[in-house]
Design an enzyme around this catalytic site. Structure first.
Site, short mmCIF file in Angstrom:
data_model
loop_
_atom_site.label_atom_id
_atom_site.label_comp_id
_atom_site.label_asym_id
_atom_site.label_seq_id
_atom_site.Cartn_x
_atom_site.Cartn_y
_atom_site.Cartn_z
N GLY A 244 41.44 77.60 40.86
CA GLY A 244 41.53 77.16 42.25
C GLY A 244 42.94 77.29 42.77
CB ILE A 471 40.29 73.88 38.49
CG1 ILE A 471 41.69 73.25 38.42
CG2 ILE A 471 39.43 73.08 39.47
CD1 ILE A 471 42.47 73.36 39.73
CB THR A 473 43.39 71.07 34.84
OG1 THR A 473 42.03 70.78 35.23
CG2 THR A 473 44.08 71.71 36.02
NE ARG A 618 51.26 57.71 25.85
CZ ARG A 618 51.11 56.39 25.88
NH1 ARG A 618 50.20 55.84 26.66
NH2 ARG A 618 51.89 55.62 25.15
CE LYS A 623 45.19 73.58 20.14
NZ LYS A 623 44.10 74.02 19.24
CE LYS A 691 56.73 60.96 34.89
NZ LYS A 691 58.08 60.41 35.20
CB VAL A 693 52.72 69.35 32.81
CG1 VAL A 693 53.42 68.20 32.16
CG2 VAL A 693 51.33 69.55 32.23
N GLY A 694 51.02 70.49 35.53
CA GLY A 694 50.43 71.76 35.94
C GLY A 694 51.19 72.45 37.05
CD GLU A 695 50.60 71.16 41.98
OE1 GLU A 695 49.59 71.65 42.53
OE2 GLU A 695 51.29 70.29 42.53
#
Lengths: 735, 321, 169
Positions: A244, A471, A473, A618, A623, A691, A693-695
């Site tokens: 997405g 998505i 994630t 955290r 992985k 929190k 991390v994907g962005e």
């Protein structure tokens, strides 16, 4: 449950399952092709017909006439829906342009018709038979030209468009070392692998959409608004979403056209947007022009920092928040930011992975590199000297956690930063010029209300239901880990069901908040379920422990399967948030290190090494979190080196509207990638102390690459993407 | 995609005759370009003649020591053929620089020669394009032209030919063998096979109605150092910005053809006389009269620098050998 | 309409199809083998990769009727959730996927790539075009480049393939 005081010790802190690198629980489905995405759900409803969307041939103007007679008469055609016969259609607040256009056309490839037929081949052929005559109107398609007429958009994602602290102008003018440069970033496409797709079926006035969507509850509301239905009459289901990146936050033309087509044809209809339509029909990350001014002392202390950004959107649309990080990333007593929005008639711009920071860091972190060079400072050291542990706009407000310096130091050590020659164009490896680059990473860490329902059955299996989406994630897995940890169950005793609007509303997948928020919602529901289970067996809920499939109190223990009994136990709750996020500044930090090689003859740029060090609370699953970061780094390589939606400023469209024309990185572009997560827990974020991390992973990558290219060849490119044509003139002479 | 009828060809002459007499007929083999274009209704054949069963899938030695490559030989097989790798390295290199493994497994030798341009305006049927709709105009003029031609183009069309393979074949002086509608065989030198657009950009090759490619022949091996250097933004699976096919002899003479710069593989034999003088001298003549747009003017210095790198590398390789 | 017969994952299948039907749509819409994905429908992404007669191809750019008598292997033919093919298991272990949409194409391609290297098919990454190619990460990256993963799992995918290949440098 309300989270309004810092998290104390809780069952998650045991970290028996949370924090472990578990394989994705849906992995066997995805790797065998048995995970069914929207268009593939043959089983959910019988008699599905095929819809094919026709896009506008002009960017702005009106449809004068539309002749669908040949299409209607074509073999297999069941219905042709246009704005003329679709019935009343509204526009949801989240969409800037209408999802079915006509007679007014707002952008190129805006949907103007959907043809429904017995087969895909018939629908596609019939769509080409529709004759549309247009009256094109002049439009604004050039951001640079529209810059002068750009206006203050008021608020951007809850932040004021203009901010000012101290006396920026005075401090900048007085600074002994100054930088004043302008940067540009191009329009970019999400280009997720699964096209927008929906199967729609009506049951009376009730509508079900099996669709590909990141934000179930928002989109349910938007679809209801668009079609004039009560929200309760709309059901969405998106258990698997093929990517997405912000492009599926809201309903798109596939959903509305499928719904309208199904109503007109009187049977279920499936619609997927074709790839060549997607780039202009759906949303994109808008181009920006950014001016950055930094003033510093000769010792490298920033005294003034200013960041202005211009972007464009359709009238009524949104500005890109490119200046956002500049409000918080570096110290400096005198500061300003300003955001301006130009009205453009290009397709609708909207969120794409890390909207704001992704573009802003592309500029800011090059500016920091340039400033370090002016100061004769190492760029790592320059950033460290300007660290701040408090919000530089509000010194009384501390960051909940801020380990930017630690990220930079550890990264520099692991990457071998000391080996970098600060003099550009001085390191060769055969026919390649080698350069190293660094950039900070920064992204906010918002949390959102999120709910879940948990059930424990007589087999001791815990089922979690929430409309949260996965998505790519890792939501399935971290939610399962959360429930398993809370209930003291092994991972395989947890079943996770996602993406259905009949489940409690979650935070959804967006803004990097999904992991922390959705698991916190599951935490809240599990707290209730623990209480119910403890009470049922007569234990004090406050004292009961859940481990190894049992609920225990002292030396008494009851198997959870037995506690649940044949009727099972269920609980539902949401996590809501108090004002900790305003009392403290919640952010994620990181550092990107990159080595590039630039062909001394052709100026082709290849990335050789990449390292990201992240401090993001955290890490729920190292992985899948690592995958989030390498994926973002990869998208950052695209942003740095190749991605650009080419605007034809005469016609008003993105000309390179397919995956051959809009190049995104392929395997050969990406080296082995290293990711290090700092050991961090953030009790001010949520009980999960996590929190996102994907962005974070995309913020700064492109700048680190641009800085590495500069170090390699000595050419500073301020207009992304950094392509070889922009280097050639400044390249060292060939042998 | 418009409806079409479909037949499997049983002999080349019958296929050619059928194609000539059936209005809107097209041959199909690999289909990797034709079906792509049919989905967008850029190609709208009413009849497809599947030539896959015609057996043109062998690579054979010719009596004069060259190679005869069947029209249906897949790109993968041609690139992997030991004789091609040993004696025509430029061709192997060009093939593996093109497309992807999946596409090369399907794409054929003849189909590769017949690939159509990747010009974004050709690919969008809402835009005017003289190639697609003769007389409608060229939207690419004044439009997004970074990938487009710098030489050999016209006021009617500035598209480039996208093939890598054809560039190598041009350097090797390949010959295209065909069978015509009347059953006669014909040999077309590759130099004459692709046409420049002039005022008729829709006429792309020398093939006549119904004419079917049966093979491509390569003359005797040239020896020398073979190189194909393809320059692109993305490291793989991308069309060339500029490509250089070269065969360089130990004395510095040789052959050069360019891809990505013109509507056909670009070779000027006269320019090759300057090879011993270096890349600058060669490209000055090879690209004399170029009319780039501001967006693609970089291709001129890029071609020179790429050729320079190729020549330098070939000197190193020759010295090693 | 045209009739075509081929075997899919070892099973003989006969279909009566609109002649325009691609192999991809025949698999997805008619045989309901939806593991093979439609990402672009124009040969630009590789999500539709299947193995036909031992070779990987883009099933979106070939007509189903042109596969009379062919042996077709799709992702469903490699393994099942409870009995994964070693390549599928390696993708799970190395997290060689995220959204999962390109994954079947990546896996079909990966299995075929190792066969191609074994068969001596050269690639753009082969330093010596006349030599037998080796399983190196550069070779794998180049050969896998026809399979786009927008989630960006490339680094992990290469690790998964290298493990199955039994090393790699």
């Amino acid at each position: 449950m309300k989270f309004d005081t810092p998290a104390a010790d809780n069952p998650i802190d045991r970290l028996r399952i949370v924090g472990r690198p578990a394989d994705r629980i849906e992995g066997p489905l995805k790797t065998t092709g048995t995970a069914a995405y929207a268009y593939e759900r043959h089983d959910v409803v019988r008699n599905q017909a095929y819809g094919y969307v026709l896009g506008s041939a002009i960017a702005k103007g009106r449809i004068l006439a539309m002749d669908a007679s040949r299409a209607k008469a074509a073999p297999g055609v069941l219905a042709v829906v246009t704005a003329e016969n679709a019935g009343p259609l509204s526009k949801g607040a989240s969409n800037t342009a209408k999802l079915l256009g006509g007679p007014e056309i707002q952008h190129y490839h805006q949907a103007v018709a959907v043809v429904v037929a017995e087969s895909f081949e018939q629908a596609r052929a019939a769509a080409a038979l529709i004759k549309v005559s247009y009256e094109a109107a002049p439009g604004a398609f050039d951001l640079a030209a529209a810059k002068a007429s750009a206006v203050n958009p008021g608020m951007i994602f809850g932040s004021p468009a203009d901010t000012a602290v101290g006396d920026f102008a005075g401090a900048f003018a007085a600074a002994p070392v100054q930088l004043d440069e302008t940067y540009s970033t191009p329009d970019q496409g999400h280009a997720m692998m699964e096209p927008h797709a929906t199967i729609a079926a009506w049951n009376g006035e009730e509508l079900t959409l099996w669709t590909s969507n990141q934000m179930i509850d928002w989109s349910r509301r938007e679809i209801a608004t668009t079609l004039g239905l009560a929200k309760e009459k709309v059901r969405l289901s998106s258990p698997f979403v093929g990517g997405g990146f912000g492009g599926k936050l809201f309903p798109r033309a596939d959903a509305i056209c499928a719904a309208l087509g199904a109503r007109a044809a009187g049977r279920p209809v499936k619609v997927a947007l074709t790839r060549p339509l997607m780039f202009n029909n759906t949303t994109h990350r808008p181009a920006t022009i950014q001016r950055i001014r930094i003033g510093a002392t000769r010792e490298g202390k920033i005294t003034a920092i200013g960041h202005e950004s211009w972007s464009g959107d359709l009238p009524g649309g949104h500005a890109d928040g490119a200046v956002d990080q500049t409000r918080a990333l570096y110290a400096g007593a005198n500061r300003m930011t300003a955001t301006r929005l130009a009205a453009l008639d290009l397709p609708e711009s909207n969120a794409m992975r890390a909207p704001g920071e992704a573009t802003g860091m592309m500029a800011l972190e090059v500016a920091m590199d340039e400033m370090a060079e002016k100061l004769g400072l190492d760029p790592v050291e320059f950033r460290i000297r300007n660290d701040t542990q408090v919000d530089p706009e509000k010194p009384e407000r501390r960051f909940s956690q801020r380990q930017l310096v630690e990220c930079l130091r550890l990264g520099a050590e692991r990457f071998g930063w000391r080996a970098r020659n600060p003099k550009p164009a001085s390191v060769r490896d055969g026919g390649w010029l080698i350069g190293l680059g660094v950039a900070a990473a920064y992204r906010g860490a918002p949390v959102q209300k999120s709910a879940a329902r948990v059930r424990l059955d007589g087999e001791g299996v815990c089922t979690v239901e929430t409309d949260m989406t996965d998505i790519g994630t890792g939501s399935y897995t971290i939610i399962a880990q959360t429930a398993a940890e809370m209930m003291g169950l092994p991972l395989h005793k947890v079943v996770v069901r996602l993406g259905d609007s009949t489940f409690p509303a979650s935070a959804g997948s967006g803004g990097q908040w999904g992991a922390a928020s959705s698991t916190a919602g599951v935490y809240a529901a599990c707290v209730k379920l623990r209480e119910a289970a403890a009470r049922k067996v007569g234990f004090d809920p406050a004292q009961a422990e859940f481990a190894d499939g049992y609920v225990r109190l002292g030396n008494q223990s009851v198997a959870l399967a037995q506690a649940a009994g044949p009727d099972g136990l269920a609980a539902e709750d949401a996590m809501e948030y108090g004002d900790l996020a305003t009392t403290y500044r919640l952010s994620t930090f990181g550092a990107h290190f990159v080595e590039v090689a630039v062909d001394a003859a052709t100026a082709e740029i290849r990335v050789r090494r990449m390292l990201a060090v992240c401090a993001a609370g955290r890490i729920l699953n190292p992985k899948s979190a690592r995958s989030q970061v390498i994926g973002a780094m990869t998208m950052g390589v695209g942003a740095a080196l190749m991605e650009e939606l080419a605007v034809d400023k005469r016609v008003g469209f993105f000309a390179n509207h397919d995956l051959a024309g809009y190049e995104v990185p392929v395997h050969a572009d990406i080296p082995h990638q290293e990711v290090i997560f700092l050991d961090e827990v953030d009790p001010l974020s949520s009980p999960m102390k996590a929190k996102g991390v994907g962005e974070l992973g995309i913020c700064g990558v492109a700048a680190a690459i641009a800085n590495a290219v500069y170090n390699a060849v000595g050419v500073r490119v301020r207009d992304y993407p950094v392509t070889l044509d922009k280097l050639l003139a400044g390249m060292p002479e060939t042998v | 995609m418009r409806a079409f009828s479909y037949e499997r060809a049983t002999s080349p002459t019958r296929a050619a005759a059928a194609a000539a007499k059936t209005k809107g007929a097209k041959f199909i083999a690999g289909g990797t370009n034709l079906l792509d274009l049919m989905k967008l209704e850029i190609e709208t054949p009413s009849h497809l003649i599947d030539v896959c069963g015609l057996g043109f899938d062998k690579i054979e030695q010719t009596p004069d020591g060259g190679l005869r490559i069947g029209a249906l030989v897949r790109n993968t097989d041609l690139a992997a053929d030991p004789r091609v790798r040993r004696d025509y390295g430029v061709l192997s290199r060009a093939l593996v620089a093109g497309a992807s493994g999946q596409l090369r497994n399907k794409a054929t030798t003849a189909g590769n020669l017949l690939q159509r341009t990747r010009c974004p305006y050709f690919y969008d049927t809402n835009q005017s394009c003289n190639k697609r709709r003769p007389g409608s105009g060229c939207a690419a003029l004044g439009g997004f032209s970074r990938q487009l031609a710098v030489i050999g183009a016209s006021e009617a069309c500035i598209a480039t030919h996208p093939s890598d393979m054809a560039v190598a074949m041009r350097a090797l002086d390949a010959t295209v063998e065909t069978v015509q509608a009347d059953g006669k065989a014909r040999r077309i030198p590759i130099a004459d096979f692709h046409k420049l657009p002039g005022e008729t950009p829709h006429l792309e090759t020398a093939l006549e109605a119904g004419e079917l490619i049966t093979a491509v022949t390569l003359p005797r091996p040239l020896g020398g150092v073979h190189a194909y250097h393809k320059v692109r933004d993305r490291a793989s699976y991308a069309f060339a910005l500029v490509s250089v096919a070269a065969v360089v002899q130990p004395d510095g003479t040789g052959r050069v053809a360019l891809g990505g710069v013109a509507p056909k593989p670009w070779r000027v034999e006269a320019a090759e006389a300057r090879m011993p003088q270096g890349a600058k001298a060669v490209t000055a003549e090879l690209l004399a009269g170029a009319k780039p747009t501001p967006e693609n003017a970089f291709k001129l210095p890029l071609a020179e620098r790429t050729l320079g790198a190729v020549l330098a590398a070939s000197r190193v390789q020759a010295a090693r050998a | 309409m045209s009739r075509v017969s081929f075997t899919v994952n070892g099973e003989p299948r006969t279909l009566e199809l609109d002649t325009r039907t691609t192999l991809l749509d025949a698999l997805r819409e008619h045989l309901r083998l939806t593991g093979t994905k439609k990402g672009c429908d124009h040969g630009q992404c590789g999500a539709c990769t299947v193995v036909v007669g031992g070779r990987r191809i883009n099933s979106c750019l070939t007509l189903a009727v042109m596969h009379e008598g062919d042996r077709i292997t799709t992702i469903e033919g490699l393994g099942r959730p409870e009995a994964l093919h070693p390549m599928q298991a390696a993708f799970v272990k190395h997290d060689g996927y995220q959204c999962g949409y390109c994954t079947p194409g990546q896996i079909c391609s990966a299995v075929a790539v190792l066969e191609e290297i074994k068969a001596g098919v050269p690639s753009h990454a082969s330093a010596d075009i006349t030599a037998a190619p080796q399983v190196t990460t550069d070779e794998l990256r180049e050969r896998m480049s026809g399979n786009i993963c927008r989630c960006g799992a490339y680094s992990n995918i290469i690790e998964a393939i290298a493990e199955v290949a039994g090393g790699g440098s």
